[in-house]
Design a protein around this motif. Structure first.
Motif, PDB file in Angstrom:
ATOM      1  N   LYS A 123       0.834  -1.207   0.000  1.00 57.52           N
ATOM      2  CA  LYS A 123       0.000   0.000   0.000  1.00 57.52           C
ATOM      3  C   LYS A 123       0.870   1.259   0.000  1.00 57.52           C
ATOM      4  N   ASP A 124       1.925   1.257   0.815  1.00 57.52           N
ATOM      5  CA  ASP A 124       2.800   2.432   0.911  1.00 57.52           C
ATOM      6  C   ASP A 124       3.499   2.718  -0.416  1.00 57.52           C
ATOM      7  N   ILE A 125       3.919   1.668  -1.122  1.00 57.38           N
ATOM      8  CA  ILE A 125       4.736   1.855  -2.329  1.00 57.38           C
ATOM      9  C   ILE A 125       3.893   1.978  -3.591  1.00 57.38           C
ATOM     10  N   LEU A 126       2.845   1.157  -3.695  1.00 58.14           N
ATOM     11  CA  LEU A 126       2.061   1.150  -4.932  1.00 58.14           C
ATOM     12  C   LEU A 126       0.708   1.850  -4.786  1.00 58.14           C
ATOM     13  N   GLY A 127       0.294   2.084  -3.561  1.00 62.52           N
ATOM     14  CA  GLY A 127      -0.960   2.810  -3.349  1.00 62.52           C
ATOM     15  C   GLY A 127      -2.201   1.979  -3.579  1.00 62.52           C
ATOM     16  N   ILE A 128      -2.088   0.666  -3.532  1.00 60.57           N
ATOM     17  CA  ILE A 128      -3.272  -0.178  -3.715  1.00 60.57           C
ATOM     18  C   ILE A 128      -3.418  -1.137  -2.533  1.00 60.57           C
ATOM     19  N   THR A 129      -4.662  -1.470  -2.246  1.00 59.77           N
ATOM     20  CA  THR A 129      -4.942  -2.424  -1.180  1.00 59.77           C
ATOM     21  C   THR A 129      -5.022  -3.824  -1.772  1.00 59.77           C
ATOM     22  N   THR A 130      -4.346  -4.768  -1.147  1.00 63.06           N
ATOM     23  CA  THR A 130      -4.320  -6.133  -1.678  1.00 63.06           C
ATOM     24  C   THR A 130      -4.741  -7.118  -0.595  1.00 63.06           C
ATOM     25  N   LYS A 131      -5.174  -8.270  -1.054  1.00 61.42           N
ATOM     26  CA  LYS A 131      -5.353  -9.397  -0.143  1.00 61.42           C
ATOM     27  C   LYS A 131      -4.053 -10.191  -0.172  1.00 61.42           C
ATOM     28  N   VAL A 132      -3.512 -10.520   0.971  1.00 56.99           N
ATOM     29  CA  VAL A 132      -2.261 -11.285   1.031  1.00 56.99           C
ATOM     30  C   VAL A 132      -2.542 -12.663   1.619  1.00 56.99           C
ATOM     31  N   THR A 133      -2.118 -13.680   0.922  1.00 54.79           N
ATOM     32  CA  THR A 133      -2.288 -15.046   1.398  1.00 54.79           C
ATOM     33  C   THR A 133      -0.921 -15.698   1.554  1.00 54.79           C
ATOM     34  N   LEU A 134      -0.608 -16.091   2.778  1.00 55.54           N
ATOM     35  CA  LEU A 134       0.653 -16.805   3.019  1.00 55.54           C
ATOM     36  C   LEU A 134       0.413 -18.293   2.808  1.00 55.54           C
ATOM     37  N   VAL A 135       1.270 -18.908   2.035  1.00 54.91           N
ATOM     38  CA  VAL A 135       1.078 -20.334   1.749  1.00 54.91           C
ATOM     39  C   VAL A 135       2.307 -21.112   2.192  1.00 54.91           C
ATOM     40  N   GLU A 136       2.128 -22.405   2.315  1.00 52.52           N
ATOM     41  CA  GLU A 136       3.213 -23.267   2.787  1.00 52.52           C
ATOM     42  C   GLU A 136       4.376 -23.294   1.791  1.00 52.52           C
ATOM     43  N   PRO A 137       5.575 -23.564   2.289  1.00 56.99           N
ATOM     44  CA  PRO A 137       6.723 -23.699   1.377  1.00 56.99           C
ATOM     45  C   PRO A 137       6.454 -24.763   0.314  1.00 56.99           C
ATOM     46  N   ARG A 138       6.913 -24.475  -0.919  1.00 61.69           N
ATOM     47  CA  ARG A 138       6.811 -25.376  -2.079  1.00 61.69           C
ATOM     48  C   ARG A 138       5.363 -25.677  -2.449  1.00 61.69           C
ATOM     49  N   THR A 139       4.484 -24.718  -2.234  1.00 64.13           N
ATOM     50  CA  THR A 139       3.086 -24.867  -2.615  1.00 64.13           C
ATOM     51  C   THR A 139       2.848 -24.377  -4.040  1.00 64.13           C
ATOM     52  N   LEU A 140       3.443 -23.251  -4.392  1.00 68.09           N
ATOM     53  CA  LEU A 140       3.201 -22.660  -5.706  1.00 68.09           C
ATOM     54  C   LEU A 140       3.978 -23.413  -6.783  1.00 68.09           C
ATOM     55  N   LEU A 141       3.403 -23.414  -7.981  1.00 69.48           N
ATOM     56  CA  LEU A 141       4.001 -24.147  -9.105  1.00 69.48           C
ATOM     57  C   LEU A 141       5.364 -23.563  -9.457  1.00 69.48           C
TER      58      LEU A 141
END
Length: 431
Positions: A398-416
Motif C-alpha cells: 500500500k505504501d509503495i504502490l498505493g493499492i490495497t491487496t489481499k495477502v495469502t501466506l502459503v506453505e513452502p513449495r506450494t506454488l508451481l
C-alpha cells in the motif's frame, strides 16, 4: 574486460555514423526484398532515400508481433529459404508463432554478440558454463551455447529441467557459470540447499534473463549461491539473448548499438521519448541479413540511461526491464508490474521468492491477491506472528504502490515451480 575494444569503445560520433550507414543498407534491403515493408513504406508515403539521418528514424512505420504472425511462416524473410541455416519460433500459445530465420552470417554475428556479452559480465574462456536455458525453437539455449563456444569456454548443454540431475552435474563438473531464467535459478538454489550441497558448488557468475526480475531477487540469488548475478536481455524476434547485457558496473544493460538502434516511445501515443524517460523499447536491426526488422515494438518497458558508463563502453544502456506493456496489470486505475510486487516481497524477512498474483473483479471492483510462500524456518510459528507478517506485506504494498491487496501466506513449495519463464499473474477478469 572488453571483448571487442575497437567497437565497444567507439566514439559516439563514429558509432552513430556507422549506425546510419548500416540503417541505409538495411532499409534498401528490406524495401527491395520484403513485400511487407514495400507496402508499409508505401502506406507511410516514404522511401529509404527520405531517411537523411538517424533523427528521421521516427518517420518509419513500426513492426509489431501481429505483423510477424500475419506473415507466418516465412513472409518476413528477405532471403530465399536455401540461404537460411536456422529457424527459431515462439511457442504460439497465444496465437500463431512468430518465426525468425537466420543466415550463416547472422549466426556468426549472434555468436560474436553473445561472446561479447559473456565477457562484459565477467565470463572468460576458462569458465565452465552450465547452460540451463531451453534448447529447441526457443532462442535461449542455442544463443548462449554458440556464444560460449565462440568465447572458447566449456559449455554443458544441459537445457532446463531435471533439477536434481542439474545439481549433481553442477557439483561433479565444477560449473563456474550458470545461465538460466532467474525463476529457475531460484528453484535450483532452493533445491541445492535442500540437498545440503551449497558448500559443494563452484559457481561464481549467473547470467539470468528471458523474464523481468528485481534487484531484490538479484540479492537473494547472490547471497544464496555466492555468485555475481548478471542481467541479460534479448528477444527471439530481434536475435535472441545478447541484445543487451550488464557490465560489471551493474548500472544498466549496454545495448549493442553497432547491431541495433534502440528508441523509447510512449506506448499510448507512439511518440518518441527523450533519453531518461520511461516507455516502450523499440529496436531496429541494422546487421541482420535474413530477417531485418524496422522499428520493432518489443512491449518491454524501460528507459535509456543518459550518463556514460564507468566501464568505458560507449554503447548506451537501458534500465533493467521493469515489465511488459502487455503484462502490466491495471488495478483500479493503478499501473502495476509484477516486478514491483516482487521488490516489496523480497525486502521482507521470512518470505521465499516464490509468489503469484491473482487478479479478479468483484462487484465491478478490481481485486488483487498476492500469494506468497513463507520461508520454512518460520512457517511453524504461531498464528499471531504470521498475521503480523501478512499485515506488514499489505502495508508495504500500500505504501509503495498505493493499492490495497489481499495477502495469502502459503506453505513452502506450494506454488508451481517453473523450469523456464515463470507465470506470475493469473488474471481471472479475462475469463
Amino acid at each position: 574486460m572488453i571483448y571487442d575494444n575497437e567497437i565497444e569503445t567507439l566514439p559516439r560520433e563514429a558509432l552513430e555514423a556507422l549506425q546510419f550507414k548500416r540503417l541505409q543498407q538495411t532499409l534498401e534491403h528490406v524495401y527491395a526484398l520484403v513485400p511487407f515493408y514495400k507496402e508499409a513504406f508505401r502506406k507511410a508515403n516514404i522511401t529509404p532515400s527520405d531517411i537523411k539521418s538517424l533523427k528521421d528514424l521516427h518517420k518509419l512505420p513500426f513492426t509489431t508481433k501481429d505483423d510477424l504472425r500475419d506473415s507466418y511462416p516465412y513472409g518476413m524473410f528477405s532471403m530465399p529459404i536455401d540461404q537460411i541455416v536456422r529457424i527459431h519460433a515462439s511457442s504460439g500459445i497465444t496465437g500463431k508463432p512468430t518465426v525468425v530465420g537466420y543466415s550463416k552470417a547472422d549466426i556468426e554475428e549472434w555468436s560474436q554478440l553473445m561472446a561479447r556479452s559473456f565477457v562484459a559480465c565477467g565470463v572468460t574462456s576458462k569458465d565452465i558454463i552450465q547452460n540451463a536455458y531451453g534448447y529447441g525453437l526457443f532462442t535461449g539455449g542455442l544463443g548462449a551455447h554458440y556464444g560460449a563456444e565462440k568465447l572458447g569456454a566449456a559449455v554443458i548443454p544441459i537445457s532446463g529441467g531435471n533439477t536434481k540431475k542439474q545439481i549433481i552435474i553442477m557439483v561433479d563438473f565444477k560449473s563456474t557459470v550458470l545461465t538460466a531464467t532467474p525463476s529457475y535459478a531460484q528453484l535450483l538454489a532452493d533445491t541445492i540447499e535442500e540437498m545440503g550441497l551449497l558448500d559443494k558448488i563452484n559457481l561464481r557468475v549467473g547470467v539470468f534473463g528471458a523474464e523481468p526480475w528485481s534487484e531484490s531477487m538479484r540479492q537473494k540469488l547472490e547471497g544464496k549461491l555466492h555468485i555475481t548475478a548478471m542481467d541479460i536481455y534479448g528477444l527471439s524476434e530481434i536475435m535472441g539473448p545478447g541484445v543487451a547485457i550488464e557490465c560489471e558496473a551493474k548500472e544498466g544493460l549496454h545495448i549493442w548499438e553497432d547491431a541495433f538502434i534502440p528508441e523509447i516511445i510512449d506506448p499510448d501515443t507512439q511518440e518518441p521519448l527523450e533519453d531518461g524517460q520511461e516507455g516502450e523499447l523499440v529496436i531496429t536491426t541494422i546487421k541482420k541479413q535474413a530477417m531485418p526488422l524496422i522499428r520493432y515494438r518489443t512491449k518491454d518497458i524501460t528507459k535509456i540511461i543518459k550518463e556514460p558508463c564507468k566501464c568505458g563502453r560507449t554503447h548506451r544502456r537501458i534500465q533493467k526491464i521493469l515489465g511488459r506493456s502487455d503484462d502490466m496489470i491495471i488495478i483500479r486505475g493503478v499501473n502495476v508490474f509484477p516486478s514491483q510486487i516482487e521488490s516489496v516481497l523480497m525486502e521482507i524477512e521470512g518470505l521465499s521468492p516464490h509468489y503469484q498474483l491473482i487478479v479478479d473483479r468483484q462487484n465491478n471492483l478490481d481485486t488483487l491477491e498476492v500469494q506468497v510462500e513463507v520461508d520454512s524456518k518460520i512457517f511453524s510459528d504461531e498464528i499471531r506472528k504470521l498475521q503480523g507478517l501478512q499485515n506488514q506485506i499489505q502495508k508495504d504494498i500500500k505504501d509503495i504502490l498505493g493499492i490495497t491487496t489481499k495477502v495469502t501466506l502459503v506453505e513452502p513449495r506450494t506454488l508451481l515451480r517453473s523450469e523456464g519463464k515463470a507465470k506470475r499473474v493469473i488474471d481471472k477478469r479475462k475469463i
